[in-house]
Design a protein around this motif. Sequence first.
Motif, PDB file in Angstrom:
ATOM      1  N   GLY A   1     -22.670  85.954 -79.509  1.00 57.55           N
ATOM      2  CA  GLY A   1     -24.118  85.817 -79.401  1.00 57.55           C
ATOM      3  C   GLY A   1     -24.797  85.673 -80.741  1.00 57.55           C
ATOM      4  O   GLY A   1     -25.997  85.878 -80.848  1.00 57.55           O
ATOM      5  N   GLY A   2     -24.078  85.335 -81.809  1.00 57.96           N
ATOM      6  CA  GLY A   2     -24.675  85.196 -83.126  1.00 57.96           C
ATOM      7  C   GLY A   2     -25.436  83.908 -83.271  1.00 57.96           C
ATOM      8  O   GLY A   2     -25.704  83.207 -82.315  1.00 57.96           O
TER       9      GLY A   2
ATOM     10  N   ALA B   1     -29.874  75.725 -80.726  1.00 56.42           N
ATOM     11  CA  ALA B   1     -28.451  75.986 -80.920  1.00 56.42           C
ATOM     12  C   ALA B   1     -28.214  77.023 -82.017  1.00 56.42           C
ATOM     13  O   ALA B   1     -27.252  77.793 -81.969  1.00 56.42           O
ATOM     14  CB  ALA B   1     -27.723  74.691 -81.249  1.00 56.42           C
ATOM     15  N   GLU B   2     -29.083  77.070 -83.035  1.00 57.22           N
ATOM     16  CA  GLU B   2     -28.894  77.978 -84.162  1.00 57.22           C
ATOM     17  C   GLU B   2     -29.698  79.273 -84.032  1.00 57.22           C
ATOM     18  O   GLU B   2     -29.574  80.171 -84.868  1.00 57.22           O
ATOM     19  CB  GLU B   2     -29.295  77.267 -85.460  1.00 57.22           C
ATOM     20  CG  GLU B   2     -28.424  76.065 -85.773  1.00 57.22           C
ATOM     21  CD  GLU B   2     -28.805  75.386 -87.080  1.00 57.22           C
ATOM     22  OE1 GLU B   2     -27.940  74.700 -87.655  1.00 57.22           O
ATOM     23  OE2 GLU B   2     -29.961  75.560 -87.529  1.00 57.22           O
ATOM     24  N   ALA B   3     -30.548  79.377 -82.969  1.00 55.50           N
ATOM     25  CA  ALA B   3     -31.401  80.558 -82.824  1.00 55.50           C
ATOM     26  C   ALA B   3     -30.583  81.783 -82.428  1.00 55.50           C
ATOM     27  O   ALA B   3     -29.632  81.694 -81.642  1.00 55.50           O
ATOM     28  CB  ALA B   3     -32.484  80.277 -81.778  1.00 55.50           C
ATOM     29  N   ASP B   4     -30.984  82.974 -82.957  1.00 52.27           N
ATOM     30  CA  ASP B   4     -30.304  84.204 -82.559  1.00 52.27           C
ATOM     31  C   ASP B   4     -30.891  84.728 -81.257  1.00 52.27           C
ATOM     32  O   ASP B   4     -31.835  84.168 -80.688  1.00 52.27           O
ATOM     33  CB  ASP B   4     -30.399  85.254 -83.668  1.00 52.27           C
ATOM     34  CG  ASP B   4     -31.851  85.585 -84.029  1.00 52.27           C
ATOM     35  OD1 ASP B   4     -32.740  85.318 -83.189  1.00 52.27           O
ATOM     36  OD2 ASP B   4     -32.088  86.091 -85.130  1.00 52.27           O
ATOM     37  N   THR B   5     -30.328  85.832 -80.760  1.00 53.32           N
ATOM     38  CA  THR B   5     -30.725  86.378 -79.458  1.00 53.32           C
ATOM     39  C   THR B   5     -32.196  86.756 -79.427  1.00 53.32           C
ATOM     40  O   THR B   5     -32.905  86.472 -78.452  1.00 53.32           O
ATOM     41  CB  THR B   5     -29.864  87.597 -79.116  1.00 53.32           C
ATOM     42  OG1 THR B   5     -28.484  87.209 -79.113  1.00 53.32           O
ATOM     43  CG2 THR B   5     -30.226  88.139 -77.731  1.00 53.32           C
ATOM     44  N   ASN B   6     -32.698  87.422 -80.465  1.00 48.54           N
ATOM     45  CA  ASN B   6     -34.087  87.863 -80.475  1.00 48.54           C
ATOM     46  C   ASN B   6     -35.048  86.681 -80.445  1.00 48.54           C
ATOM     47  O   ASN B   6     -36.078  86.712 -79.764  1.00 48.54           O
ATOM     48  CB  ASN B   6     -34.357  88.722 -81.723  1.00 48.54           C
ATOM     49  CG  ASN B   6     -33.643  90.054 -81.655  1.00 48.54           C
ATOM     50  OD1 ASN B   6     -33.367  90.570 -80.565  1.00 48.54           O
ATOM     51  ND2 ASN B   6     -33.327  90.623 -82.813  1.00 48.54           N
TER      52      ASN B   6
ATOM     53  N   ARG C   1     -34.479  83.738 -79.164  1.00 43.20           N
ATOM     54  CA  ARG C   1     -34.459  83.149 -77.831  1.00 43.20           C
ATOM     55  C   ARG C   1     -35.263  83.996 -76.845  1.00 43.20           C
ATOM     56  O   ARG C   1     -35.955  83.463 -75.964  1.00 43.20           O
ATOM     57  CB  ARG C   1     -33.026  82.992 -77.349  1.00 43.20           C
ATOM     58  CG  ARG C   1     -32.234  81.965 -78.146  1.00 43.20           C
ATOM     59  CD  ARG C   1     -30.894  81.676 -77.516  1.00 43.20           C
ATOM     60  NE  ARG C   1     -30.192  80.627 -78.253  1.00 43.20           N
ATOM     61  CZ  ARG C   1     -29.084  80.050 -77.824  1.00 43.20           C
ATOM     62  NH1 ARG C   1     -28.546  80.425 -76.686  1.00 43.20           N
ATOM     63  NH2 ARG C   1     -28.502  79.111 -78.537  1.00 43.20           N
ATOM     64  N   LYS C   2     -35.198  85.343 -76.987  1.00 43.13           N
ATOM     65  CA  LYS C   2     -35.982  86.205 -76.107  1.00 43.13           C
ATOM     66  C   LYS C   2     -37.472  85.950 -76.283  1.00 43.13           C
ATOM     67  O   LYS C   2     -38.228  85.896 -75.316  1.00 43.13           O
ATOM     68  CB  LYS C   2     -35.650  87.674 -76.381  1.00 43.13           C
ATOM     69  CG  LYS C   2     -34.282  88.111 -75.861  1.00 43.13           C
ATOM     70  CD  LYS C   2     -34.046  89.581 -76.150  1.00 43.13           C
ATOM     71  CE  LYS C   2     -32.684  90.020 -75.600  1.00 43.13           C
ATOM     72  NZ  LYS C   2     -32.416  91.457 -75.893  1.00 43.13           N
ATOM     73  N   LEU C   3     -37.898  85.791 -77.548  1.00 46.00           N
ATOM     74  CA  LEU C   3     -39.306  85.524 -77.800  1.00 46.00           C
ATOM     75  C   LEU C   3     -39.741  84.196 -77.179  1.00 46.00           C
ATOM     76  O   LEU C   3     -40.855  84.079 -76.645  1.00 46.00           O
ATOM     77  CB  LEU C   3     -39.573  85.500 -79.315  1.00 46.00           C
ATOM     78  CG  LEU C   3     -39.501  86.855 -80.027  1.00 46.00           C
ATOM     79  CD1 LEU C   3     -39.640  86.667 -81.536  1.00 46.00           C
ATOM     80  CD2 LEU C   3     -40.601  87.791 -79.515  1.00 46.00           C
ATOM     81  N   VAL C   4     -38.869  83.200 -77.250  1.00 47.40           N
ATOM     82  CA  VAL C   4     -39.191  81.907 -76.642  1.00 47.40           C
ATOM     83  C   VAL C   4     -39.349  82.051 -75.136  1.00 47.40           C
ATOM     84  O   VAL C   4     -40.293  81.511 -74.528  1.00 47.40           O
ATOM     85  CB  VAL C   4     -38.113  80.866 -76.990  1.00 47.40           C
ATOM     86  CG1 VAL C   4     -38.345  79.571 -76.190  1.00 47.40           C
ATOM     87  CG2 VAL C   4     -38.119  80.560 -78.478  1.00 47.40           C
ATOM     88  N   PHE C   5     -38.419  82.810 -74.512  1.00 47.64           N
ATOM     89  CA  PHE C   5     -38.515  83.018 -73.065  1.00 47.64           C
ATOM     90  C   PHE C   5     -39.800  83.745 -72.686  1.00 47.64           C
ATOM     91  O   PHE C   5     -40.461  83.420 -71.701  1.00 47.64           O
ATOM     92  CB  PHE C   5     -37.303  83.795 -72.552  1.00 47.64           C
ATOM     93  CG  PHE C   5     -36.080  82.943 -72.355  1.00 47.64           C
ATOM     94  CD1 PHE C   5     -36.108  81.826 -71.538  1.00 47.64           C
ATOM     95  CD2 PHE C   5     -34.883  83.259 -72.989  1.00 47.64           C
ATOM     96  CE1 PHE C   5     -34.980  81.043 -71.363  1.00 47.64           C
ATOM     97  CE2 PHE C   5     -33.753  82.490 -72.814  1.00 47.64           C
ATOM     98  CZ  PHE C   5     -33.796  81.377 -71.998  1.00 47.64           C
ATOM     99  N   ILE C   6     -40.162  84.760 -73.476  1.00 44.34           N
ATOM    100  CA  ILE C   6     -41.391  85.501 -73.189  1.00 44.34           C
ATOM    101  C   ILE C   6     -42.600  84.582 -73.305  1.00 44.34           C
ATOM    102  O   ILE C   6     -43.501  84.586 -72.467  1.00 44.34           O
ATOM    103  CB  ILE C   6     -41.517  86.713 -74.141  1.00 44.34           C
ATOM    104  CG1 ILE C   6     -40.418  87.742 -73.834  1.00 44.34           C
ATOM    105  CG2 ILE C   6     -42.902  87.354 -74.021  1.00 44.34           C
ATOM    106  CD1 ILE C   6     -40.347  88.871 -74.844  1.00 44.34           C
ATOM    107  N   GLY C   7     -42.629  83.775 -74.382  1.00 42.58           N
ATOM    108  CA  GLY C   7     -43.737  82.838 -74.540  1.00 42.58           C
ATOM    109  C   GLY C   7     -43.824  81.850 -73.397  1.00 42.58           C
ATOM    110  O   GLY C   7     -44.912  81.543 -72.892  1.00 42.58           O
ATOM    111  N   ALA C   8     -42.654  81.335 -72.979  1.00 43.19           N
ATOM    112  CA  ALA C   8     -42.647  80.392 -71.859  1.00 43.19           C
ATOM    113  C   ALA C   8     -43.144  81.058 -70.584  1.00 43.19           C
ATOM    114  O   ALA C   8     -43.861  80.447 -69.781  1.00 43.19           O
ATOM    115  CB  ALA C   8     -41.238  79.845 -71.650  1.00 43.19           C
TER     116      ALA C   8
END
Length: 505
Positions: A186-187, A215-220, A222-229
């Motif tokens: 998950g890095g 592709a290069e984003a870390d887990t945190n 990606r979580k922020l992107v999901f929350i924003g979406a």
Amino acid sequence: MPFLLVIAEGKEAGREFVFEQSSVVIGRISECDVILYDPGVSRKHARIFAEGDAYFVEDMGSSNGTKVNGNVIKKHLLADGDAVSLGPVVFNFSSAAIDEPDPPVEPAVAGAATRIISKDDVKRQRNRGVALVPENVAAEELSEISRSETRTMQALSRARLTGSNPSRPRLTGSRPAAALDKPQGGGNAPLSAAGRARIRRESAGLKAALLIFWAEADTNTRKLVFIGAGVVGALVLGLVAYLALGRGDSKSNLPAEPTTLTRQPIEASFGLGDGVMFERPDQKMFDFEFNAPVNAVVVLHFQARDVSQGEVMVSVNGADVGSVPPDTLAVNERSNELIIRPALLKKGQKNRVVFDNTRNPPGSDPWRIWNVWIETNLLPVLPPEELLATAASTFQRAQQNFERRDVGAVNRYAAWKDFRMVWLMLESHPEPKPELYFLAREKVKEAQTELDRTCAKLLLEAEGAFNQNQFESSRMTLEHVRAYFPANDQPCPWRADQKRLEFGL
């Protein structure tokens, strides 16, 4: 009759393919007549073929489907200017006259000797063509693209965004997708230079940047992107609910339905089906006033589509005056006319016109009419001999303009107008009608065909210029329509206005 395909969008917009054969297969393998090296195109995606004087497109079981003007089709009748989408690739179709052909160029095909292939070899290819070739690739790589599985657009988007499906290690053929996948832990390991280059080659601009970022984003991250979406999605749903509950149904916001005919065309559409403004499954009625001081002929003008032979009848004051013509290749360009003779008209009273779909109870088949208006033509009060002499003089003037139709822009329209005047003028001639009456009616049809071709050519030129980002040229072409059609008794000026709105010009 040859036809022309022009790539309408993307980095190869404007590339042309001219075909003289009756059947053309488009796909990703070398056996196709048009080879499109894009993983979103199936090996054999679609076929364009002639039946009689018409052209059709049919889907050959492709993964991403075939669309015409945004609608998914299995088989569809093509008209000039139609946008044909094969997965991610969009063509503009035209069966109009083709310019002098370029010398034939043998397109690059998979399996040829190893060489570098340029997608900019020619502007126009004839009878066989190739496009969307990745830059600086060898024939072996093209062969690999041809053999690879078709990339389903939605599935590919998901795979690229998540990068977490170990059961599908490849994106296109045998190319490894490891460069896009996130490590097991998950890095946020950066992509290799080759991985970045491949993404930029397969996707352009902002899309490529987003794919690399994800592709290069870390887990945190990606979580922020999901929350924003999720927040944006909630806001959109709230807005939809507000519009649906607070503002009411969109139908309730429509203007009052037109019911009275005048010389001003009613642009609203009536009937049944997608895009119809006012739903009338079985029939649509209009009223109009008739107050002519002398005998007159009233001409009913309208456009129609999604109509078969004898499906929609037209009556005036309870008497049938004709039927709506069935669809043709030029159904969107064609303006229809029906003559309402003096004996059917009620002077000083309301007259009723009814478009009646005789096959539609209980109302299921789509049909549509629009641009409905009436024209009143006063009949001359002259002795038959003098009437015929006046008509003959007008006919001679019309014939001269028609013979010089390529000299001045307005000559076609002037010829049509005068031929039509002769026809209507001789409606007041007693029976039997003179030969000039029937000749004028035939010449009206011939002149109308010329006007329809001129309109289609102008609108196609405007659309081609717009697709190549030549916005000023597109705007000027649409404005030039008025030089050929100086009045609103033809549909072309209205269609040009619609194009101007569509293009934002």
